[in-house]
Design an enzyme around this catalytic site. Structure first.
Site, PDB file in Angstrom:
ATOM      1  N   ARG A 261       0.874  -1.189   0.000  1.00 59.32           N
ATOM      2  CA  ARG A 261       0.000   0.000   0.000  1.00 59.32           C
ATOM      3  C   ARG A 261       0.903   1.228   0.000  1.00 59.32           C
ATOM      4  O   ARG A 261       1.424   1.622   1.036  1.00 59.32           O
ATOM      5  CB  ARG A 261      -0.876  -0.034   1.258  1.00 59.32           C
ATOM      6  CG  ARG A 261      -2.098   0.887   1.187  1.00 59.32           C
ATOM      7  CD  ARG A 261      -2.689   1.101   2.564  1.00 59.32           C
ATOM      8  NE  ARG A 261      -1.872   1.999   3.333  1.00 59.32           N
ATOM      9  CZ  ARG A 261      -1.719   1.962   4.665  1.00 59.32           C
ATOM     10  NH1 ARG A 261      -2.327   1.052   5.375  1.00 59.32           N
ATOM     11  NH2 ARG A 261      -0.939   2.841   5.282  1.00 59.32           N
ATOM     12  N   HIS A 265      -3.852   4.560   4.212  1.00 56.49           N
ATOM     13  CA  HIS A 265      -4.942   3.571   4.238  1.00 56.49           C
ATOM     14  C   HIS A 265      -6.174   4.146   3.527  1.00 56.49           C
ATOM     15  O   HIS A 265      -6.764   3.511   2.657  1.00 56.49           O
ATOM     16  CB  HIS A 265      -5.269   3.213   5.692  1.00 56.49           C
ATOM     17  CG  HIS A 265      -6.505   2.402   5.830  1.00 56.49           C
ATOM     18  ND1 HIS A 265      -6.585   1.096   5.424  1.00 56.49           N
ATOM     19  CD2 HIS A 265      -7.740   2.728   6.284  1.00 56.49           C
ATOM     20  CE1 HIS A 265      -7.810   0.645   5.641  1.00 56.49           C
ATOM     21  NE2 HIS A 265      -8.525   1.620   6.148  1.00 56.49           N
ATOM     22  N   TYR A 274       3.274   6.224  11.515  1.00 57.00           N
ATOM     23  CA  TYR A 274       3.580   4.871  11.998  1.00 57.00           C
ATOM     24  C   TYR A 274       4.483   4.045  11.085  1.00 57.00           C
ATOM     25  O   TYR A 274       4.787   2.914  11.410  1.00 57.00           O
ATOM     26  CB  TYR A 274       2.274   4.090  12.267  1.00 57.00           C
ATOM     27  CG  TYR A 274       1.323   4.019  11.081  1.00 57.00           C
ATOM     28  CD1 TYR A 274       1.536   3.121  10.029  1.00 57.00           C
ATOM     29  CD2 TYR A 274       0.213   4.839  11.018  1.00 57.00           C
ATOM     30  CE1 TYR A 274       0.677   3.053   8.953  1.00 57.00           C
ATOM     31  CE2 TYR A 274      -0.662   4.783   9.933  1.00 57.00           C
ATOM     32  CZ  TYR A 274      -0.419   3.889   8.913  1.00 57.00           C
ATOM     33  OH  TYR A 274      -1.278   3.828   7.841  1.00 57.00           O
TER      34      TYR A 274
HETATM   35  C1  LIG Z   1     -14.571  -5.953  11.804  1.00 55.94           C
HETATM   36  C2  LIG Z   1     -13.751  -4.687  11.650  1.00 55.94           C
HETATM   37  N1  LIG Z   1     -12.748  -4.430  12.501  1.00 55.94           N
HETATM   38  C3  LIG Z   1     -12.022  -3.315  12.361  1.00 55.94           C
HETATM   39  C4  LIG Z   1     -12.286  -2.428  11.352  1.00 55.94           C
HETATM   40  C5  LIG Z   1     -11.447  -1.163  11.180  1.00 55.94           C
HETATM   41  N2  LIG Z   1     -10.620  -1.311   9.978  1.00 55.94           N
HETATM   42  C6  LIG Z   1     -10.949  -0.688   8.820  1.00 55.94           C
HETATM   43  S1  LIG Z   1      -9.876  -1.040   7.588  1.00 55.94           S
HETATM   44  C7  LIG Z   1      -8.938  -2.003   8.600  1.00 55.94           C
HETATM   45  C8  LIG Z   1      -7.690  -2.672   8.102  1.00 55.94           C
HETATM   46  C9  LIG Z   1      -7.930  -3.544   6.939  1.00 55.94           C
HETATM   47  O1  LIG Z   1      -6.704  -4.075   6.522  1.00 55.94           O
HETATM   48  P1  LIG Z   1      -6.616  -5.142   5.397  1.00 55.94           P
HETATM   49  O2  LIG Z   1      -7.631  -6.213   5.593  1.00 55.94           O
HETATM   50  O3  LIG Z   1      -5.200  -5.581   5.339  1.00 55.94           O
HETATM   51  O4  LIG Z   1      -7.026  -4.357   4.070  1.00 55.94           O
HETATM   52  P2  LIG Z   1      -6.394  -3.042   3.445  1.00 55.94           P
HETATM   53  O5  LIG Z   1      -7.226  -1.898   3.948  1.00 55.94           O
HETATM   54  O6  LIG Z   1      -4.967  -2.948   3.842  1.00 55.94           O
HETATM   55  O7  LIG Z   1      -6.571  -3.207   1.972  1.00 55.94           O
HETATM   56  C10 LIG Z   1      -9.477  -2.056   9.887  1.00 55.94           C
HETATM   57  C11 LIG Z   1      -8.892  -2.807  11.010  1.00 55.94           C
HETATM   58  C12 LIG Z   1     -13.359  -2.733  10.485  1.00 55.94           C
HETATM   59  N3  LIG Z   1     -13.673  -1.938   9.446  1.00 55.94           N
HETATM   60  N4  LIG Z   1     -14.050  -3.874  10.623  1.00 55.94           N
END
Ligand SMILES: Cc1ncc(C[n+]2csc(CCOP(=O)(O)OP(=O)(O)O)c2C)c(N)n1
Length: 369
Positions: A261, A265, A274
């Site tokens: 990425r 985010h 971070y």
């Molecule tokens: C069940 C849940 N827990 C926490 C969150 C908060 N949250 C939003 S995006 C994210 C990280 C997602 O990371 P990843 O699955 O690696 O996907 P990326 O965004 O890096 O593509 C989190 C923890 C959420 N949306 N849903």
């Protein structure tokens, strides 16, 4: 050329854009379409982040650096196949033919939006393009995708389901339930994990102790493949092989596409707080778009003039679409109460009346109070 890369990363194009094994069967037209698809995501991301910074849209989640994973996998899909996306697969919907104006309207959430602004920005969906809406709750799309795959199998249909996820999603209970069910019932699903190394501020080494996320698949009796996620041909090849297999009734596959990425985010995040920028610079050198461009140039399919023309064409299309979309008014207030239930529930009817009183106090009658 079967992809069997559980303990190493499968690659077709190396970082210099040279082939390290035979290339998949894709016509020059398809190779150019793939390149254009990746460029569209890149330019759109840049533009939309700019709009967010100017306060013209509220939120945006970019796919910068992950274009090869998105487009390579989407190229493997047939029109009857379904996408159950996470946050970063909007480019796949566009690539499958969704109109740019409808796409940008979704981000603005105005009356041009096919869903009347009911979803968060970047949570695109289209029934006609077989792209479901993401709920924003990490990994909830995975059991849904498996359910759709089970239905496809039960009804003897040929559609395959692509269930997308990030690395963070592999730590969830929904991931376990989905892969377990898919493995047991040989469901025609391809799990496509964009391992971009970060789940917001959580780095991969704090997410899991396994070396490759693809190894997790073996616990469910599912083949796990690890591909270079910045190599669009590798992403395509692995996805096509997995989709063909699923279509023939040979069950699910888990693909881990190792990528990065490059940006934040979302526009609500500041990764400088971070992570070390030197890591970002190192990954920028592995740019998936540049890699494919070098390959196309070596095949005499691309040159500098074509690049310049394509940049202008895409930038003009985006600009034109934004101008149109920005002129649309917000959705009508009444639409707030539509589309959740087939028949409006009593409390929605009451809320609608209350809102109407606030918006049109002149219509208040003595009878009501
Ligand atoms: C069940 C849940 N827990 C926490 C969150 C908060 N949250 C939003 S995006 C994210 C990280 C997602 O990371 P990843 O699955 O690696 O996907 P990326 O965004 O890096 O593509 C989190 C923890 C959420 N949306 N849903």
């Amino acid at each position: 050329m079967a992809v069997r890369a559980e303990f190493q990363i499968f690659q077709i194009l190396n970082e210099e854009g040279n082939t390290v094994r035979g290339i998949p069967e894709l016509s020059p037209d398809r190779l150019l379409a793939v390149y254009q698809g990746m460029k569209t995501i890149r330019l759109l991301d840049e533009k939309m982040i700019g709009l967010q910074r100017q306060g013209r849209i509220g939120f945006y989640g970019a796919s910068t650096g992950e274009e090869a994973a998105v487009i390579g996998s989407a190229e493997a899909l047939k029109p009857e196949d379904w996408i159950f996306p996470a946050l970063r697969q909007g480019g796949a919907l566009l690539y499958r033919g969704f109109h740019l104006k409808d796409f940008i309207s979704q981000v603005f959430g105005n009356s041009g939006d096919l869903h009347k602004g009911h979803q968060m920005p970047c949570h695109y969906s289209s029934r006609s393009f077989h792209h479901t809406a993401w709920s924003s709750c990490i990994a909830t799309q995975l059991p849904h995708a498996v359910g759709a795959g089970y239905a496809s199998k039960y009804l003897n249909e040929t559609s395959v389901i692509f269930a997308y996820l990030g690395d963070g999603a592999t730590s969830t209970a929904d991931f376990h339930a989905a892969l377990n069910f898919a493995g047991v019932f040989r469901v025609p699903v391809v799990f496509f994990c964009q391992n971009n190394q970060w789940a917001i501020s959580v780095p991969l080494e704090k997410q899991t102790a396994v070396k490759f996320l693809s190894l997790k698949a073996s616990a469910y009796g599912i083949p796990g493949i690890c591909v270079d996620g910045n190599d669009v041909l590798a992403c395509y090849h692995a996805s096509k092989e997995a989709a063909d297999k699923a279509r023939k009734g040979a069950g699910p596959t888990f693909i881990e596409a190792v990528t990065f990425r490059v940006g934040a985010h979302t526009t609500s995040d500041d990764p400088k707080l971070y992570r070390d920028e030197s890591m970002v610079e190192a990954w920028k050198k592995r740019d998936p778009i540049l890699r494919m461009r070098k390959f196309l140039e070596s095949e005499k399919l691309w040159n500098q003039k074509m690049e310049k023309d394509l940049d202008k064409k895409i930038a003009d299309e985006i600009q034109d679409a934004i101008e149109k979309v920005e002129s649309f008014p917000p959705p009508e207030v009444e639409t707030l109460f539509e589309d959740t239930f087939l028949k409006k529930s009593w409390n929605l009817i009451e809320q609608e009346k209350d809102l109407n009183c606030i918006l049109h106090p002149e219509q208040l009658t003595a009878n009501r109070f």
